[in-house]
Design a protein around this motif. Structure first.
Motif, PDB file in Angstrom:
ATOM      1  N   ALA A 143      -2.477   7.341  -0.673  1.00  0.00           N
ATOM      2  CA  ALA A 143      -3.467   7.177  -1.734  1.00  0.00           C
ATOM      3  C   ALA A 143      -4.762   7.899  -1.403  1.00  0.00           C
ATOM      4  CB  ALA A 143      -3.746   5.692  -1.963  1.00  0.00           C
ATOM      5  N   ASN A 144      -4.967   8.229  -0.119  1.00  0.00           N
ATOM      6  CA  ASN A 144      -6.224   8.828   0.315  1.00  0.00           C
ATOM      7  C   ASN A 144      -6.087  10.243   0.862  1.00  0.00           C
ATOM      8  OD1 ASN A 144      -7.747   6.382  -0.165  1.00  0.00           O
ATOM      9  ND2 ASN A 144      -6.776   5.531   1.656  1.00  0.00           N
ATOM     10  N   SER A 191      -5.865  -1.717  -3.977  1.00  0.00           N
ATOM     11  CA  SER A 191      -7.289  -1.409  -3.993  1.00  0.00           C
ATOM     12  C   SER A 191      -8.125  -2.682  -3.917  1.00  0.00           C
ATOM     13  CB  SER A 191      -7.651  -0.629  -5.262  1.00  0.00           C
ATOM     14  OG  SER A 191      -7.409  -1.410  -6.424  1.00  0.00           O
ATOM     15  N   THR A 243      -2.878  -4.905  -6.670  1.00  0.00           N
ATOM     16  CA  THR A 243      -1.795  -4.068  -6.161  1.00  0.00           C
ATOM     17  C   THR A 243      -0.694  -3.957  -7.214  1.00  0.00           C
ATOM     18  OG1 THR A 243      -0.299  -3.742  -4.272  1.00  0.00           O
ATOM     19  CG2 THR A 243      -0.489  -5.972  -5.119  1.00  0.00           C
ATOM     20  N   ALA A 248       0.837  -1.199   0.000  1.00  0.00           N
ATOM     21  CA  ALA A 248       0.000   0.000   0.000  1.00  0.00           C
ATOM     22  C   ALA A 248       0.869   1.245   0.000  1.00  0.00           C
ATOM     23  CB  ALA A 248      -0.923   0.004   1.223  1.00  0.00           C
ATOM     24  N   TRP A 302      -9.068  -7.845  -5.274  1.00  0.00           N
ATOM     25  CA  TRP A 302      -8.070  -6.835  -4.927  1.00  0.00           C
ATOM     26  C   TRP A 302      -6.963  -6.834  -5.968  1.00  0.00           C
ATOM     27  CZ3 TRP A 302      -3.065  -8.445  -4.196  1.00  0.00           C
ATOM     28  CH2 TRP A 302      -2.852  -9.779  -3.831  1.00  0.00           C
ATOM     29  N   THR A 316     -14.915   1.192  -4.387  1.00  0.00           N
ATOM     30  CA  THR A 316     -13.531   0.745  -4.299  1.00  0.00           C
ATOM     31  C   THR A 316     -12.921   1.211  -2.986  1.00  0.00           C
ATOM     32  OG1 THR A 316     -13.239   0.843  -6.708  1.00  0.00           O
ATOM     33  CG2 THR A 316     -11.245   0.839  -5.363  1.00  0.00           C
ATOM     34  N   TYR A 358       0.054   1.199  -5.370  1.00  0.00           N
ATOM     35  CA  TYR A 358      -1.378   1.219  -5.073  1.00  0.00           C
ATOM     36  C   TYR A 358      -1.829  -0.151  -4.576  1.00  0.00           C
ATOM     37  CZ  TYR A 358      -2.098  -1.368  -9.427  1.00  0.00           C
ATOM     38  OH  TYR A 358      -2.058  -2.327 -10.412  1.00  0.00           O
ATOM     39  N   ARG A 407      -9.469   2.000  -1.257  1.00  0.00           N
ATOM     40  CA  ARG A 407      -8.047   2.220  -1.521  1.00  0.00           C
ATOM     41  C   ARG A 407      -7.307   2.201  -0.196  1.00  0.00           C
ATOM     42  NH1 ARG A 407      -8.560   7.029  -5.728  1.00  0.00           N
ATOM     43  NH2 ARG A 407      -7.907   8.244  -3.927  1.00  0.00           N
TER      44      ARG A 407
END
Length: 203
Positions: A155-156, A169, A186, A118, A184, A148, A167, A150
């Protein structure tokens, strides 16, 4: 004596494989270790993402990447986002049409065990840069609305638009009273891509 294969008991796997199209979900009182990954289906497509707020047992299974066949379990917490932070800003600060962030939260899971990475921390619950961000996209044409999750604070982070980089998700496909499930994915500029299935069950 029953033999085991990873986290899935062989007899259960055989039964669930034969009914993969119908789906196989955990029974009350049993944890993610008894999930049949051939078909983790817990209901219908998401109608109201805010209803998914709560505590979950999260299980991930890798179907591609460096850890194919690996599983990992952990915890996922989702909270309903405040009305002031529902809109998702574009690069110029204006709200993206049809997009919203109805959920945010955190996770406690060893992503590396399934070959996932992540962008940032996943355990932070700051609503402006949460470890988990739940993004809803309005349906267009014949496509249904999508949800989705994340993972990763970077990323947020609100006010920051990322076009590349690491990433992780989770695309929610089905949901019900007991939880939700989906796929998922990545990857990243330097990381190897991987993907799989996931199931989030209310304890």
């Amino acid at each position: 004596m029953l033999r085991t294969l990873g986290l899935v008991r062989i007899p259960l796997l055989l039964v669930c494989a034969s009914v993969a199209l119908a789906g196989c979900v955990r029974r009350p009182g049993r944890g993610p270790t008894l999930l049949a990954w051939a078909a983790c289906v817990v209901g219908d497509r998401v109608a109201n993402p805010a209803e998914l707020a709560g505590e979950y047992e999260l299980a991930l299974y890798a179907t591609s990447g460096p850890r194919v066949g690996a599983t990992v379990t952990g915890r996922l917490t989702l909270v309903a986002q405040s009305e002031a932070l529902l809109a998702v800003p574009d690069v110029d600060g204006t709200p993206l049409p049809g997009a919203s962030m109805p959920l945010y939260g955190s996770a406690d899971v060893r992503l590396e065990r399934v070959g996932a990475t992540a962008a940032g921390e996943v355990g932070d619950q700051d609503p402006t840069a949460p470890g988990v961000g739940g993004y809803s996209q309005a349906g267009q044409g014949d496509l249904p609305p999508g949800l989705t999750l994340r993972l990763g604070t970077e990323a947020n982070r609100r006010g920051q638009i990322r076009f590349d980089g690491t990433y992780m998700s989770l695309a929610v496909r089905d949901s019900g009273a007991d939880g939700f499930s989906g796929e998922w994915r990545t990857g990243g500029v330097e990381g190897e891509e991987a993907s799989g299935r996931f199931c989030a069950s209310r304890p």
